[in-house]
Design a protein around this motif. Structure first.
Motif, short mmCIF file in Angstrom:
data_model
loop_
_atom_site.label_atom_id
_atom_site.label_comp_id
_atom_site.label_asym_id
_atom_site.label_seq_id
_atom_site.Cartn_x
_atom_site.Cartn_y
_atom_site.Cartn_z
N PHE A 49 -10.96 1.99 -5.55
CA PHE A 49 -9.64 1.89 -4.94
C PHE A 49 -9.43 3.12 -4.07
N GLY B 124 -4.53 2.45 -3.31
CA GLY B 124 -4.75 1.45 -4.34
C GLY B 124 -5.40 0.18 -3.85
N THR C 102 2.13 2.48 -9.02
CA THR C 102 1.21 1.96 -10.05
C THR C 102 0.62 0.62 -9.66
N ARG D 162 2.43 4.02 -1.56
CA ARG D 162 2.33 4.62 -2.89
C ARG D 162 3.64 5.29 -3.33
N GLN E 46 -7.20 5.09 -10.20
CA GLN E 46 -7.20 5.66 -8.86
C GLN E 46 -8.54 6.26 -8.49
N PHE F 138 -2.05 -1.82 -7.96
CA PHE F 138 -3.43 -1.94 -7.51
C PHE F 138 -3.71 -3.42 -7.25
N SER G 57 0.81 -1.21 0.00
CA SER G 57 0.00 0.00 0.00
C SER G 57 0.84 1.27 0.00
#
Length: 801
Positions: A402, A406, A194, A189, A388, A196, A187
């Motif tokens: 999301f 994500g 990128t 970011r 996103q 997910f 998780s």
């Protein structure tokens, strides 16, 4: 200096050569022989699944083959242990792509293609597969840059594999969507911008497991984790959650599918020696299965197992043999939904229809470079931004979105292993769901759970709840859940909850305060005597003895003594705000009035009998008005002191625990100790002045011995209050009140007896002495020489003494 310049030139030349070969063109150094599934389309989507669980790689030597042919060394790979569950995941991806291609409204005039490789459940193989997918399949151009050839990547099942892939391709703005990697570390970011996933994060699963443990009151648990990123991150989040609930973790066993039998046996031995009855297995099925087999082999039963979504519904361990040790296991799994048309698609797969379909070989297809096109990078950034912010309701009625990390929302079914018709069934007995705000809801049908111990909820405690009369004592070096039960201290019991965090000693103390009947009797006796004396003085006010003793000041003094005797009554009973303020101020004001009256009498006596010449008017001038001013002014000063005390820091009721283990003393806190001693000191100052003046008048004529009585009474008064201060300070609890009331009563009785009892004796018992002859001072003062003998022919009563 020239040598250093030449070395720098060589380094720059090497870097320039490396940059030219790696950025402006791609040169193939080798190819991976990996089984794959491939279908061409306008937009290509890559997929990585652990279809095989083991690979064997062989690389030819350069000396014998590659050097002679001037070609890259070929890599030959053989794969083993085909995993049917992962193969089913690949077919679901293919099914989803076919569904999109067949729907003319979703992507009109555009077809989706796919290229699927196996990772063998290894981070290294997963990264090789991702690099193979990213490099393309056409001939390499020596002048072309090398961005990924696929538009998106569906990968991977294991968190460690996803960490390797997402960390490598995040900078290429390639969307990576995982279907099973639940590690909370993904998780981040910043590291994985990128990435997910369609599966909930272990952050939510840790909350769900903690809520389940809290629901059934388990406080002593063991943990088995995978010795990789998935296990470490998951147990870290889980430990933080259960720590808030006061749950202790007895041990943490680490396993991995590549571990040898010795390490697995060590974990088994830890389980056997532990006293825990609930164990959480935070491991994938592939890592956990060897340990499960050994636990069944050694017949370790009686443990309630908890599971994550990684193995609770896995088909391989769901057998009657495994149920002997793992029956009744509880775990969480993503919500189960029936997908229309999926079952016919899966059942239609057959190797006899197309033997090469499941595992096409792309070893002949050479990787191709793709030109670094700004439009493609822009398109990928747009896709990531769209992912996103995406939010819609799918065909099953669930919201799909999301969050900022994500992650999708958490929807879990709670699964219970039950043996039905000699088959292990995964029965849903509850749900766990979270929303976008972070709140969650846990719903369990506890009556439908089949426990390993039967129908009763198992317990897991390091130490049993302490019985009545004992309390918890922490065992040094062990978690807070482990304790000994020792007898409670005198006057205390243990909290009935048994929780160590909220355990307190609750007193059985009774509340006590000053409530002596003897003090009440003495106070009323003294008040009665004062009132009776006052009535005698009023009744015989015209007699010479009363007139000679100054009836007005005597009445003032008797009235103040009456109040002094009644003052201890405010010290009796339960202290309140008003009684605490009243008792000290009443004591101070009444004694100030009392001593002021005595001071007035003393000044009158000294003034009257210290005149050395006949006709001296000093005694005459000190008349009733001046006497009243002396009494009132001295009393008003004390009143002002008490007002300031009550205004700034007044007394208040206080509960004191330090004096006794069995009792709570309810007493009046003076608020300001300084104010109390100022009040007491002022009374002492007046008493000392009276004592000094009375001592100076001690050689008055024998017929008039008023000064001697005042001196004697002041000596007793001062001695009482001098001894009061150390006794008051050193007396504990309600005995301080007893000391103060004793001082009040004894000093009041000393004034009453010493000053008024002799007069009452003459009035009531010796009335023959109550005459002017005895009251007038006719006797010469023997201490003066004959030439200075002074005779007063004035009745004492006329001096208004």
């Amino acid at each position: 200096m020239q040598k250093k310049h030449s070395e720098s030139y060589i380094i720059l030349l090497c870097l320039s050569f490396l940059y030219w070969n790696t950025v402006w063109g791609c040169e193939q150094f080798g190819s991976f022989n990996m089984p794959s599934m491939f279908k061409r389309g306008d937009i290509m989507i890559g997929g990585i699944f652990p279809v095989f669980l083991k690979e064997v790689i062989r690389t030819s030597t350069y000396e014998r083959e590659c050097v002679q042919q001037k070609q890259p060394a070929p890599i030959t790979t053989t794969f083993h242990r085909f995993d049917l569950r992962s193969f089913r995941w690949t077919q679901v991806m293919i099914f989803s792509i076919e569904e999109i291609n067949q729907d003319p409204t979703l992507l009109p005039n555009i077809s989706l293609g796919y290229r699927i490789l196996s990772s063998c459940a290894s981070p290294t193989s997963a990264l090789r597969a991702a690099l193979t997918l990213a490099s393309g399949v056409e001939e390499i151009s020596s002048t072309s840059p090398c961005p990924p050839a696929i538009s998106a990547l569906i990968a991977e099942s294991g968190s460690s594999q996803s960490l390797a892939v997402a960390g490598t391709f995040g900078s290429f703005q390639l969307p990576i969507i995982s279907y099973f990697s639940s590690c909370a570390c993904l998780s981040n970011r910043v590291k994985y911008p990128t990435f997910f996933r369609t599966v909930s994060s272990d952050y939510f699963q840790a909350k769900a497991l903690a809520a389940l443990i809290k629901r059934f009151g388990w406080e002593w648990i063991g943990v088995i984790q995978s010795d990789n990123d998935y296990g470490r991150s998951g147990i870290l989040a889980f430990s933080e959650e259960v720590k808030k609930l006061g749950v202790c973790i007895a041990f943490v066993g680490k396993i991995l599918r590549t571990y040898n039998i010795e390490k697995i046996l060590n974990v088994v031995e830890i389980i056997k020696q532990s006293t825990v009855k609930v164990i959480l297995a935070f491991v994938p099925e592939g890592d956990f299965y060897p340990l499960m087999t050994e636990i069944v082999k050694q017949n370790i039963t009686g443990i309630q197992w908890l599971s994550t979504d990684a193995w609770i519904t896995a088909p391989r361990p769901s057998t009657p043999e495994m149920y002997q040790a793992f029956g009744g296991a509880l775990g969480f799994v993503g919500r189960k939904m029936a997908m229309p048309n999926l079952q016919p698609f899966l059942t239609s797969i057959s190797p006899y229809k197309d033997p090469s379909a499941p595992c096409l070989n792309i070893s002949d297809i050479q990787p191709k470079p793709v030109r670094n096109n700004a439009n493609k990078i822009h398109s990928k950034v747009f896709v990531i931004d769209h992912l996103q912010s995406i939010k819609f309701t799918n065909q099953f009625g669930d919201q799909v979105f999301f969050d900022k990390n994500g992650d999708p929302p958490a929807y879990y079914d709670i699964i219970n292993w039950q043996l039905i018709n000699r088959q292990v069934q995964h029965v849903t007995i509850g749900h766990f769901a979270s929303d976008a705000n972070g709140a969650y809801e846990l719903s369990i049908q506890a009556e439908n759970i089949m426990w390993r111990t039967g129908n009763m909820v198992p317990t897991s405690l390091c130490s049993n709840v302490c019985p009545v009369g004992t309390r918890k004592a922490q065992i040094k070096g062990k978690p807070t859940c482990c304790f000994d039960c020792i007898p409670c201290a005198d006057g205390t019991i243990a909290n009935s909850t048994g929780n160590l965090d909220i355990y307190q000693k609750i007193s059985l103390k009774c509340i006590t305060f000053h409530n002596y009947d003897f003090n009440l009797f003495v106070s009323l006796l003294g008040a009665s005597l004062s009132l009776a004396t006052m009535m005698i003085f009023i009744r015989y006010r015209e007699t010479p003895v009363i007139k000679a003793s100054n009836s007005e000041l005597s009445c003032f003094l008797l009235f103040s003594l009456l109040l002094c005797f009644l003052c201890p009554l405010t010290f009796l009973g339960r202290p309140t705000v008003w009684t605490c303020m009243l008792r000290q101020t009443t004591f101070g004001v009444t004694f100030a009035l009392c001593i002021s009256s005595v001071l007035g009498k003393t000044i009158v006596v000294v003034t009257a009998f210290k005149a050395t010449f006949p006709g001296n008017n000093a005694a005459i001038k000190f008349g009733p008005a001046q006497q009243r001013i002396i009494v009132c002014s001295c009393t008003v000063i004390q009143i002002l002191i008490c007002i300031l005390w009550l205004k700034l820091n007044p007394p208040f009721p206080d509960m004191v625990f330090k004096y006794s283990h069995k009792k709570i003393v309810l007493e009046c806190n003076p608020g300001s100790e300084a104010a109390f001693y100022v009040v007491l000191g002022y009374i002492g100052l007046l008493a000392v002045i009276c004592l000094v003046l009375a001592f100076l008048a001690r050689k008055l004529p024998d017929n008039f011995n008023e000064a001697k009585f005042i001196t004697f009474s002041m000596l007793i008064f001062c001695s009482v209050w001098i001894t009061f201060i150390p006794a008051y300070i050193s007396s504990p609890g309600k005995f301080t009140v007893a000391v103060e009331t004793f001082a009040i009563l004894s000093s009041a009785f000393s004034l009453l007896i010493c000053i008024f009892v002799p007069k009452c004796y003459i009035i009531l018992i010796k009335p023959e002495k109550n005459t002017k002859r005895h009251s007038n001072i006719l006797q010469r003062t023997p201490s003066l020489p004959p030439s200075k003998k002074i005779v007063f022919h004035m009745p004492i009563g006329e001096l208004n003494l």
